[in-house]
Design an enzyme around this catalytic site. Structure first.
Site, mmCIF file in Angstrom:
data_model
loop_
_atom_site.group_PDB
_atom_site.id
_atom_site.type_symbol
_atom_site.label_atom_id
_atom_site.label_comp_id
_atom_site.label_asym_id
_atom_site.label_seq_id
_atom_site.Cartn_x
_atom_site.Cartn_y
_atom_site.Cartn_z
ATOM 1 N N HIS A 1 0.832 -1.189 0.000
ATOM 2 C CA HIS A 1 0.000 0.000 0.000
ATOM 3 C C HIS A 1 0.876 1.252 0.000
ATOM 4 O O HIS A 1 2.075 1.192 0.295
ATOM 5 C CB HIS A 1 -0.912 -0.003 1.231
ATOM 6 N N LYS B 1 5.143 1.541 0.802
ATOM 7 C CA LYS B 1 6.012 1.316 -0.360
ATOM 8 C C LYS B 1 7.493 1.478 -0.016
ATOM 9 O O LYS B 1 8.333 0.687 -0.452
ATOM 10 C CB LYS B 1 5.608 2.235 -1.509
ATOM 11 N N THR C 1 2.150 -4.822 -8.403
ATOM 12 C CA THR C 1 1.138 -3.920 -8.935
ATOM 13 C C THR C 1 1.743 -2.535 -9.126
ATOM 14 O O THR C 1 2.625 -2.118 -8.375
ATOM 15 C CB THR C 1 -0.068 -3.812 -7.979
ATOM 16 N N GLY C 2 1.276 -1.867 -10.175
ATOM 17 C CA GLY C 2 1.526 -0.475 -10.479
ATOM 18 C C GLY C 2 2.812 0.158 -10.021
ATOM 19 O O GLY C 2 3.919 -0.229 -10.427
ATOM 20 N N THR C 3 2.680 1.148 -9.152
ATOM 21 C CA THR C 3 3.806 1.951 -8.686
ATOM 22 C C THR C 3 4.858 1.110 -7.988
ATOM 23 O O THR C 3 6.069 1.342 -8.167
ATOM 24 C CB THR C 3 3.314 3.049 -7.725
ATOM 25 N N THR C 4 4.435 0.132 -7.206
ATOM 26 C CA THR C 4 5.392 -0.715 -6.494
ATOM 27 C C THR C 4 6.331 -1.406 -7.472
ATOM 28 O O THR C 4 7.546 -1.484 -7.241
ATOM 29 C CB THR C 4 4.661 -1.764 -5.631
ATOM 30 N N SER D 1 -2.197 -0.861 -11.353
ATOM 31 C CA SER D 1 -2.284 -0.535 -9.925
ATOM 32 C C SER D 1 -3.421 -1.348 -9.307
ATOM 33 O O SER D 1 -4.326 -1.812 -10.011
ATOM 34 C CB SER D 1 -2.540 0.961 -9.735
ATOM 35 N N GLY D 2 -3.367 -1.499 -7.981
ATOM 36 C CA GLY D 2 -4.404 -2.282 -7.308
ATOM 37 C C GLY D 2 -5.814 -1.800 -7.592
ATOM 38 O O GLY D 2 -6.678 -2.589 -7.998
ATOM 39 N N ASP E 1 -4.512 -6.177 -8.527
ATOM 40 C CA ASP E 1 -4.693 -7.274 -7.579
ATOM 41 C C ASP E 1 -5.418 -8.438 -8.239
ATOM 42 O O ASP E 1 -5.098 -9.605 -8.010
ATOM 43 C CB ASP E 1 -5.482 -6.797 -6.359
ATOM 44 N N ASP F 1 -1.462 -1.711 4.997
ATOM 45 C CA ASP F 1 -1.576 -0.660 6.004
ATOM 46 C C ASP F 1 -2.919 -0.844 6.698
ATOM 47 O O ASP F 1 -3.962 -0.544 6.110
ATOM 48 C CB ASP F 1 -1.503 0.709 5.331
ATOM 49 N N HIS G 1 -10.316 0.409 -2.409
ATOM 50 C CA HIS G 1 -10.255 -0.832 -3.179
ATOM 51 C C HIS G 1 -10.151 -2.049 -2.267
ATOM 52 O O HIS G 1 -9.499 -3.033 -2.585
ATOM 53 C CB HIS G 1 -9.100 -0.787 -4.177
ATOM 54 N N ASP H 1 -10.707 -5.372 -3.811
ATOM 55 C CA ASP H 1 -9.605 -5.935 -4.587
ATOM 56 C C ASP H 1 -8.616 -6.664 -3.692
ATOM 57 O O ASP H 1 -8.086 -7.714 -4.065
ATOM 58 C CB ASP H 1 -8.884 -4.815 -5.357
ATOM 59 N N ARG I 1 -8.667 -14.003 -1.201
ATOM 60 C CA ARG I 1 -9.633 -15.058 -1.504
ATOM 61 C C ARG I 1 -9.051 -16.039 -2.521
ATOM 62 O O ARG I 1 -9.262 -17.249 -2.421
ATOM 63 C CB ARG I 1 -10.923 -14.439 -2.032
#
Length: 300
Positions: free
Chosen positions: A168, A172, A195-198, A224-225, A230, A250, A257, A260, A266
Protein backbone atom coordinates in the site's frame (compact mmCIF):
# COMPACT_ATOMS: atom_id res chain seq x y z
CA UNK A 1 9.51 -10.00 15.26
CA UNK A 2 11.62 -12.87 16.54
CA UNK A 3 9.64 -15.97 17.41
CA UNK A 4 10.43 -17.52 20.78
CA UNK A 5 10.68 -21.22 21.49
CA UNK A 6 7.52 -22.84 22.84
CA UNK A 7 5.42 -20.25 21.10
CA UNK A 8 1.68 -19.91 21.63
CA UNK A 9 -0.49 -20.33 18.53
CA UNK A 10 -4.17 -19.51 18.10
CA UNK A 11 -5.83 -22.17 15.96
CA UNK A 12 -9.14 -22.05 14.09
CA UNK A 13 -10.61 -23.43 10.89
CA UNK A 14 -13.73 -22.88 8.82
CA UNK A 15 -16.37 -25.55 9.28
CA UNK A 16 -15.76 -27.16 5.88
CA UNK A 17 -12.04 -27.49 6.67
CA UNK A 18 -12.52 -29.43 9.89
CA UNK A 19 -15.41 -31.80 9.20
CA UNK A 20 -13.48 -34.45 7.28
CA UNK A 21 -10.65 -36.64 8.63
CA UNK A 22 -8.74 -35.79 5.45
CA UNK A 23 -9.76 -32.12 5.29
CA UNK A 24 -7.52 -29.06 5.38
CA UNK A 25 -7.13 -29.02 9.18
CA UNK A 26 -6.29 -32.72 9.34
CA UNK A 27 -3.83 -32.43 6.46
CA UNK A 28 -1.99 -29.60 8.18
CA UNK A 29 -1.71 -31.32 11.55
CA UNK A 30 -0.76 -34.67 10.02
CA UNK A 31 1.80 -33.23 7.60
CA UNK A 32 3.35 -30.96 10.23
CA UNK A 33 3.09 -33.41 13.12
CA UNK A 34 6.85 -33.86 13.51
CA UNK A 35 7.49 -30.10 13.36
CA UNK A 36 4.79 -29.49 15.97
CA UNK A 37 5.35 -32.33 18.42
CA UNK A 38 9.13 -32.79 18.25
CA UNK A 39 10.67 -29.43 17.40
CA UNK A 40 8.36 -26.50 18.16
CA UNK A 41 6.13 -28.01 20.84
CA UNK A 42 3.87 -24.93 20.85
CA UNK A 43 0.92 -24.28 23.07
CA UNK A 44 -2.07 -24.58 20.73
CA UNK A 45 -5.14 -22.56 21.68
CA UNK A 46 -7.96 -23.93 19.50
CA UNK A 47 -11.48 -22.54 19.39
CA UNK A 48 -14.25 -25.00 20.25
CA UNK A 49 -15.18 -26.59 16.94
CA UNK A 50 -11.57 -26.83 15.84
CA UNK A 51 -10.53 -28.42 19.13
CA UNK A 52 -13.41 -30.89 18.94
CA UNK A 53 -12.47 -31.87 15.38
CA UNK A 54 -8.87 -32.48 16.41
CA UNK A 55 -10.05 -34.85 19.12
CA UNK A 56 -12.70 -36.52 16.95
CA UNK A 57 -10.24 -37.25 14.14
CA UNK A 58 -7.51 -38.49 16.48
CA UNK A 59 -5.09 -35.72 15.50
CA UNK A 60 -2.05 -34.89 17.67
CA UNK A 61 -2.88 -37.76 20.00
CA UNK A 62 -1.17 -37.59 23.40
CA UNK A 63 -0.02 -34.03 22.66
CA UNK A 64 -0.21 -32.25 26.00
CA UNK A 65 -0.19 -28.61 24.88
CA UNK A 66 -3.59 -28.37 23.22
CA UNK A 67 -6.19 -26.14 24.92
CA UNK A 68 -9.79 -25.28 24.16
CA UNK A 69 -11.37 -21.84 23.82
CA UNK A 70 -15.16 -21.42 23.40
CA UNK A 71 -16.88 -22.02 20.07
CA UNK A 72 -16.86 -19.16 17.63
CA UNK A 73 -20.52 -18.36 18.32
CA UNK A 74 -19.66 -18.19 22.01
CA UNK A 75 -16.81 -15.73 21.55
CA UNK A 76 -13.88 -18.00 20.74
CA UNK A 77 -12.58 -15.89 17.85
CA UNK A 78 -13.10 -12.72 19.89
CA UNK A 79 -10.90 -14.18 22.62
CA UNK A 80 -8.21 -14.94 20.02
CA UNK A 81 -8.36 -11.28 18.92
CA UNK A 82 -7.86 -10.17 22.51
CA UNK A 83 -4.95 -12.53 23.06
CA UNK A 84 -3.31 -11.40 19.80
CA UNK A 85 -3.23 -7.83 21.12
CA UNK A 86 -2.49 -8.72 24.76
CA UNK A 87 0.80 -7.13 25.96
CA UNK A 88 1.24 -9.78 28.68
CA UNK A 89 3.71 -12.39 27.35
CA UNK A 90 2.13 -14.99 29.61
CA UNK A 91 -1.18 -14.62 27.74
CA UNK A 92 -0.35 -13.26 24.31
CA UNK A 93 -0.49 -15.34 21.14
CA UNK A 94 2.63 -15.40 18.97
CA UNK A 95 0.89 -16.44 15.76
CA UNK A 96 -2.55 -17.17 14.32
CA UNK A 97 -3.42 -20.12 12.10
CA UNK A 98 -6.96 -19.54 10.82
CA UNK A 99 -7.63 -21.90 7.92
CA UNK A 100 -10.25 -20.02 5.94
CA UNK A 101 -12.71 -21.41 3.43
CA UNK A 102 -13.37 -18.40 1.16
CA UNK A 103 -17.02 -19.44 0.79
CA UNK A 104 -17.58 -19.41 4.57
CA UNK A 105 -19.45 -16.22 5.46
CA UNK A 106 -18.09 -16.30 9.02
CA UNK A 107 -14.67 -15.35 7.63
CA UNK A 108 -15.95 -11.79 7.07
CA UNK A 109 -17.55 -11.46 10.53
CA UNK A 110 -16.08 -8.53 12.53
CA UNK A 111 -14.10 -10.80 14.84
CA UNK A 112 -12.53 -12.63 11.89
CA UNK A 113 -11.52 -9.38 10.18
CA UNK A 114 -10.27 -7.94 13.49
CA UNK A 115 -8.17 -11.05 14.11
CA UNK A 116 -6.13 -10.49 10.98
CA UNK A 117 -5.92 -6.73 11.56
CA UNK A 118 -4.59 -7.12 15.08
CA UNK A 119 -2.06 -9.69 13.90
CA UNK A 120 -0.75 -7.18 11.36
CA UNK A 121 -0.73 -4.31 13.87
CA UNK A 122 1.21 -6.34 16.42
CA UNK A 123 3.61 -7.93 13.92
CA UNK A 124 2.42 -11.52 14.28
CA UNK A 125 2.01 -14.16 11.56
CA UNK A 126 -1.54 -14.62 10.28
CA UNK A 127 -1.74 -17.86 8.32
CA UNK A 128 -4.98 -18.54 6.50
CA UNK A 129 -4.03 -21.22 3.95
CA UNK A 130 -2.79 -24.76 4.25
CA UNK A 131 0.33 -23.96 2.24
CA UNK A 132 1.10 -20.84 4.27
CA UNK A 133 0.70 -22.55 7.64
CA UNK A 134 2.63 -25.61 6.48
CA UNK A 135 5.56 -23.55 5.21
CA UNK A 136 5.64 -21.37 8.33
CA UNK A 137 5.77 -24.40 10.62
CA UNK A 138 8.44 -25.97 8.42
CA UNK A 139 10.68 -22.89 8.49
CA UNK A 140 10.26 -22.36 12.23
CA UNK A 141 11.03 -26.03 12.92
CA UNK A 142 14.08 -25.86 10.63
CA UNK A 143 15.30 -22.88 12.66
CA UNK A 144 14.93 -25.04 15.78
CA UNK A 145 17.13 -27.79 14.31
CA UNK A 146 14.77 -29.95 12.25
CA UNK A 147 16.40 -31.57 9.23
CA UNK A 148 13.66 -30.36 6.91
CA UNK A 149 10.70 -32.16 5.37
CA UNK A 150 11.89 -33.52 2.02
CA UNK A 151 8.33 -33.58 0.70
CA UNK A 152 8.49 -29.77 0.67
CA UNK A 153 11.89 -29.50 -1.03
CA UNK A 154 10.37 -28.93 -4.47
CA UNK A 155 8.67 -25.73 -3.28
CA UNK A 156 12.04 -24.34 -2.19
CA UNK A 157 13.64 -24.54 -5.65
CA UNK A 158 13.01 -20.83 -6.04
CA UNK A 159 14.24 -20.66 -9.61
CA UNK A 160 11.03 -22.52 -10.54
CA UNK A 161 8.82 -20.42 -8.26
CA UNK A 162 7.26 -16.97 -8.58
CA UNK A 163 6.47 -14.35 -5.93
CA UNK A 164 4.21 -11.28 -5.82
CA UNK A 165 5.43 -8.10 -4.07
CA UNK A 166 2.65 -5.67 -3.20
CA UNK A 167 2.55 -2.64 -0.89
CA UNK A 168 0.00 0.00 0.00
CA UNK A 169 1.04 3.63 -0.48
CA UNK A 170 2.15 4.10 3.14
CA UNK A 171 4.19 0.90 2.95
CA UNK A 172 6.01 1.32 -0.36
CA UNK A 173 9.24 2.68 1.12
CA UNK A 174 9.17 -0.08 3.72
CA UNK A 175 8.83 -2.62 0.91
CA UNK A 176 11.81 -1.10 -0.92
CA UNK A 177 14.00 -1.30 2.18
CA UNK A 178 12.86 -4.83 2.89
CA UNK A 179 13.60 -5.98 -0.67
CA UNK A 180 16.99 -4.28 -0.62
CA UNK A 181 17.95 -6.12 2.58
CA UNK A 182 16.82 -9.48 1.18
CA UNK A 183 17.56 -8.90 -2.48
CA UNK A 184 19.73 -12.01 -2.82
CA UNK A 185 17.00 -14.47 -1.87
CA UNK A 186 14.24 -12.64 -3.76
CA UNK A 187 16.47 -12.48 -6.82
CA UNK A 188 16.49 -16.29 -6.91
CA UNK A 189 12.80 -16.51 -7.82
CA UNK A 190 11.99 -17.33 -11.40
CA UNK A 191 9.72 -14.30 -11.69
CA UNK A 192 8.54 -11.46 -9.49
CA UNK A 193 5.20 -9.69 -9.96
CA UNK A 194 3.95 -6.40 -8.54
CA UNK A 195 1.14 -3.92 -8.94
CA UNK A 196 1.53 -0.48 -10.48
CA UNK A 197 3.81 1.95 -8.69
CA UNK A 198 5.39 -0.72 -6.49
CA UNK A 199 6.61 -2.56 -9.58
CA UNK A 200 8.21 0.57 -11.03
CA UNK A 201 9.97 1.39 -7.76
CA UNK A 202 11.28 -2.15 -7.40
CA UNK A 203 12.65 -2.13 -10.94
CA UNK A 204 14.45 1.15 -10.18
CA UNK A 205 15.98 -0.51 -7.12
CA UNK A 206 16.98 -3.58 -9.13
CA UNK A 207 18.73 -1.42 -11.74
CA UNK A 208 20.80 0.20 -8.98
CA UNK A 209 21.77 -3.19 -7.58
CA UNK A 210 22.18 -5.30 -10.74
CA UNK A 211 22.89 -2.70 -13.36
CA UNK A 212 20.74 -0.97 -15.94
CA UNK A 213 20.22 -3.95 -18.25
CA UNK A 214 20.04 -6.82 -15.73
CA UNK A 215 17.66 -4.98 -13.43
CA UNK A 216 15.39 -3.42 -16.03
CA UNK A 217 12.66 -6.08 -15.89
CA UNK A 218 13.40 -7.58 -12.48
CA UNK A 219 9.70 -7.23 -11.62
CA UNK A 220 6.82 -7.65 -14.04
CA UNK A 221 4.46 -4.78 -13.16
CA UNK A 222 0.71 -5.10 -13.55
CA UNK A 223 -1.95 -2.41 -13.21
CA UNK A 224 -2.28 -0.54 -9.92
CA UNK A 225 -4.40 -2.28 -7.31
CA UNK A 226 -7.47 0.00 -7.67
CA UNK A 227 -7.30 -0.40 -11.46
CA UNK A 228 -7.28 -4.20 -11.35
CA UNK A 229 -3.70 -5.21 -10.61
CA UNK A 230 -4.69 -7.27 -7.58
CA UNK A 231 -7.16 -9.17 -9.76
CA UNK A 232 -4.47 -9.82 -12.38
CA UNK A 233 -2.18 -11.34 -9.77
CA UNK A 234 -5.12 -13.26 -8.29
CA UNK A 235 -5.55 -14.97 -11.66
CA UNK A 236 -1.90 -16.05 -11.58
CA UNK A 237 -2.46 -17.51 -8.10
CA UNK A 238 -5.58 -19.38 -9.22
CA UNK A 239 -3.66 -20.74 -12.23
CA UNK A 240 -0.87 -21.85 -9.87
CA UNK A 241 1.66 -19.56 -11.48
CA UNK A 242 2.43 -17.62 -8.28
CA UNK A 243 2.67 -19.49 -4.99
CA UNK A 244 3.73 -16.74 -2.58
CA UNK A 245 2.29 -13.26 -2.03
CA UNK A 246 4.17 -10.69 0.07
CA UNK A 247 1.58 -7.99 0.68
CA UNK A 248 2.50 -5.08 2.96
CA UNK A 249 -0.90 -3.89 4.15
CA UNK A 250 -1.58 -0.66 6.00
CA UNK A 251 -4.22 -1.62 8.60
CA UNK A 252 -4.79 1.96 9.76
CA UNK A 253 -6.44 3.49 6.70
CA UNK A 254 -9.75 2.95 4.95
CA UNK A 255 -9.16 1.65 1.44
CA UNK A 256 -11.49 2.33 -1.46
CA UNK A 257 -10.25 -0.83 -3.18
CA UNK A 258 -10.82 -3.10 -0.16
CA UNK A 259 -12.71 -5.51 -2.41
CA UNK A 260 -9.60 -5.94 -4.59
CA UNK A 261 -7.48 -6.75 -1.54
CA UNK A 262 -10.01 -9.30 -0.37
CA UNK A 263 -10.13 -10.78 -3.87
CA UNK A 264 -6.39 -11.49 -3.83
CA UNK A 265 -6.58 -13.09 -0.39
CA UNK A 266 -9.63 -15.06 -1.50
CA UNK A 267 -7.68 -16.40 -4.48
CA UNK A 268 -4.94 -17.69 -2.16
CA UNK A 269 -7.53 -19.31 0.10
CA UNK A 270 -9.28 -20.87 -2.90
CA UNK A 271 -6.08 -22.80 -3.69
CA UNK A 272 -5.26 -23.27 0.00
CA UNK A 273 -2.94 -26.22 -0.53
CA UNK A 274 -0.84 -24.20 -3.01
CA UNK A 275 -0.69 -20.49 -2.15
CA UNK A 276 0.28 -18.34 0.83
CA UNK A 277 0.11 -14.66 1.74
CA UNK A 278 2.31 -12.79 4.26
CA UNK A 279 1.00 -9.34 5.18
CA UNK A 280 3.34 -7.74 7.72
CA UNK A 281 6.89 -6.42 7.45
CA UNK A 282 8.58 -8.19 10.38
CA UNK A 283 6.96 -11.47 9.35
CA UNK A 284 8.26 -11.01 5.80
CA UNK A 285 11.71 -10.17 7.18
CA UNK A 286 11.80 -13.42 9.16
CA UNK A 287 10.34 -15.40 6.28
CA UNK A 288 13.11 -14.18 3.96
CA UNK A 289 15.83 -15.00 6.47
CA UNK A 290 14.54 -18.49 7.25
CA UNK A 291 13.77 -19.19 3.59
CA UNK A 292 17.38 -18.45 2.71
CA UNK A 293 18.56 -20.94 5.34
CA UNK A 294 16.12 -23.58 4.12
CA UNK A 295 17.15 -23.34 0.47
CA UNK A 296 20.82 -23.65 1.43
CA UNK A 297 19.95 -27.08 2.84
CA UNK A 298 18.73 -28.18 -0.60
CA UNK A 299 21.81 -26.90 -2.43
CA UNK A 300 24.33 -28.31 0.04
Amino acid sequence: MEIRKNLRIGLAASRSHLQSPDGILARLLNDAKTAITQHLQPELIAIGGTYDAIRAHGLLEAYGHLHRFPNGREGGLMKLVSRTADPDPARALDAIIYLVDPTDQSSVFPEAVALKRQAIIHGKPFLSTLAGAREWLELEAFEMGAVGDTTLDETFFLEKENVALIAHDAKKQEMLMLVERHFAVLDRFGQRFATGTTGGLLNELARKIKGEDAGRNWVKPFLSGPMGGDAQIAELVLDRQCRRILFLEDPHVARQHEADIQLLERAARTVSEYASCVSEASCIERWCRLLEKRILKISS
